[in-house]
Design a protein around this motif. Structure first.
Motif, PDB file in Angstrom:
ATOM      1  N   VAL A 287       0.867  -1.179   0.000  1.00 54.67           N
ATOM      2  CA  VAL A 287       0.000   0.000   0.000  1.00 54.67           C
ATOM      3  C   VAL A 287       0.900   1.223   0.000  1.00 54.67           C
ATOM      4  N   ARG A 288       0.613   2.167  -0.879  1.00 56.55           N
ATOM      5  CA  ARG A 288       1.399   3.400  -0.942  1.00 56.55           C
ATOM      6  C   ARG A 288       0.460   4.599  -0.940  1.00 56.55           C
ATOM      7  N   PHE A 289       0.592   5.445   0.067  1.00 60.57           N
ATOM      8  CA  PHE A 289      -0.166   6.696   0.134  1.00 60.57           C
ATOM      9  C   PHE A 289       0.799   7.859  -0.090  1.00 60.57           C
ATOM     10  N   GLU A 290       0.399   8.802  -0.908  1.00 64.36           N
ATOM     11  CA  GLU A 290       1.154  10.042  -1.072  1.00 64.36           C
ATOM     12  C   GLU A 290       0.229  11.200  -0.778  1.00 64.36           C
ATOM     13  N   THR A 291       0.672  12.093   0.084  1.00 65.00           N
ATOM     14  CA  THR A 291      -0.166  13.202   0.514  1.00 65.00           C
ATOM     15  C   THR A 291      -0.643  14.035  -0.666  1.00 65.00           C
ATOM     16  N   GLY A 292      -1.946  14.200  -0.749  1.00 66.44           N
ATOM     17  CA  GLY A 292      -2.534  15.075  -1.767  1.00 66.44           C
ATOM     18  C   GLY A 292      -2.669  14.486  -3.146  1.00 66.44           C
ATOM     19  N   GLU A 293      -2.253  13.225  -3.356  1.00 66.08           N
ATOM     20  CA  GLU A 293      -2.343  12.664  -4.702  1.00 66.08           C
ATOM     21  C   GLU A 293      -3.806  12.579  -5.131  1.00 66.08           C
ATOM     22  N   GLY A 294      -4.071  13.039  -6.349  1.00 67.15           N
ATOM     23  CA  GLY A 294      -5.421  13.005  -6.880  1.00 67.15           C
ATOM     24  C   GLY A 294      -6.277  14.187  -6.490  1.00 67.15           C
TER      25      GLY A 294
END
Length: 312
Positions: A287-294
């Motif tokens: 799982v990879r979360f990037e702040t503000g993606e999308g």
């Protein structure tokens, strides 16, 4: 009685930050009148952040909390500004949200927001968020979370850039030692850096491949060098480009970022570690979360804003 649609509930929820059921109830009470429903929520203390409704919360932090090496959860909590994201009060709140997530049994963000808050069971997570908005003075949003549980191995975690990116890797293995753990942390760093979409090519759906082939075909048709080429040549070029793309979006096909020869793939690196430690080792998922993606960020033009105010 006006029909209360899902779109109306969604709009009210986005405007106020109140829960889905609270929004539906307020719309029913006001016969679908949006402004009156907002007032109902405000009077009930469920929409303290209503004045922030037009703002965009695209900054913030990703945080990870773990229970041992078997369970971990990653969360993304957004703020309007990077200044608030660096604020200790906000950071402590995000840490608490991550702890909430790793202990949660919720199956989605809506049910998560209705859970009792781990630091004060008299409140829900949603109410704790609203209280924090009132304290900090910016629109905040608990955007998403994901919990990973390893049944046949362990979880490795990595947070990059002070919280800009959070990664969890579920490793399947019969050997858990420092060398294997370090290897999976390296894989988590790889995922943070190169942002793969899948573990292996076998995980890529036929729909994704078909869609990408359509795009590649359109690109080739506009390439003067390919004009008049036989269909077989064009099809070969399409497949070649698709395979190249899959190597970029599939973790195991990527070149390992720490490869000494600059050629070793992630799959080869994992196989090497497995051999050295006598292990059956693989990556089950990540799982990879990037702040503000999308999130579409509002582009501020300070000079234009001042000019507009002067004209008014």
């Amino acid at each position: 009685m006006a029909e209360i649609t899902a779109a109306m509930v969604k709009e009210l929820r986005e405007k106020t930050g109140a829960g889905m059921m609270d929004c539906k109830k307020a719309l029913n009470e006001t016969n679908g009148n949006m402004e009156e429903a907002i007032e109902v929520l405000r009077k009930n203390g469920q929409a303290k952040a209503v004045k922030k409704e037009g703002r965009i919360a695209a900054e913030g932090l990703c945080r990870i909390a773990a229970n041992g090496d078997k369970v971990a959860a990653v969360v993304e909590v957004n703020s309007e500004t990077d200044f608030v994201a660096k604020n200790e009060t906000f950071q402590q709140f995000v840490e608490a949200v991550a702890t909430q997530a790793v202990n949660s049994s919720a199956d989605g963000i809506d049910s998560f927001m209705e859970e009792a808050w781990n630091e004060d069971a008299s409140k829900t997570v949603k109410e704790a968020l609203v209280d924090k908005i009132a304290v900090i003075g910016e629109k905040l949003s608990i955007r998403r979370f994901e919990k990973v549980e390893a049944s046949e191995g362990f979880v490795a975690t990595y947070v990059h850039g002070g919280g800009r990116i959070g990664v969890i890797v579920e490793a399947k293995t019969n050997v858990v030692n420092e060398a294997v753990k370090e290897a999976m942390t390296n894989i988590a760093m790889q995922i943070a850096a190169l942002n793969p979409k899948y573990v292996a090519t076998a995980d890529v759906s036929d729909e994704y491949k078909a869609h990408e082939k359509e795009i590649i075909k359109a690109q080739i048709e506009q390439d003067p060098k390919m004009a008049g080429k036989p269909e077989k040549v064009i099809e070969g070029a399409i497949n070649g480009r698709l395979n190249k793309e899959l190597k970029e979006v599939c973790l195991l096909e990527q070149v390992y970022v720490k490869a000494e020869d600059g050629k070793q793939t992630v799959a080869q690196y994992i196989a090497q570690v497995a051999k050295e430690n006598g292990a059956d080792l693989s990556v089950s998922r990540f799982v990879r979360f990037e702040t503000g993606e999308g999130i579409e960020k509002k582009q501020e033009d300070f000079a234009a804003e001042v000019a507009a105010q002067m004209n008014q």
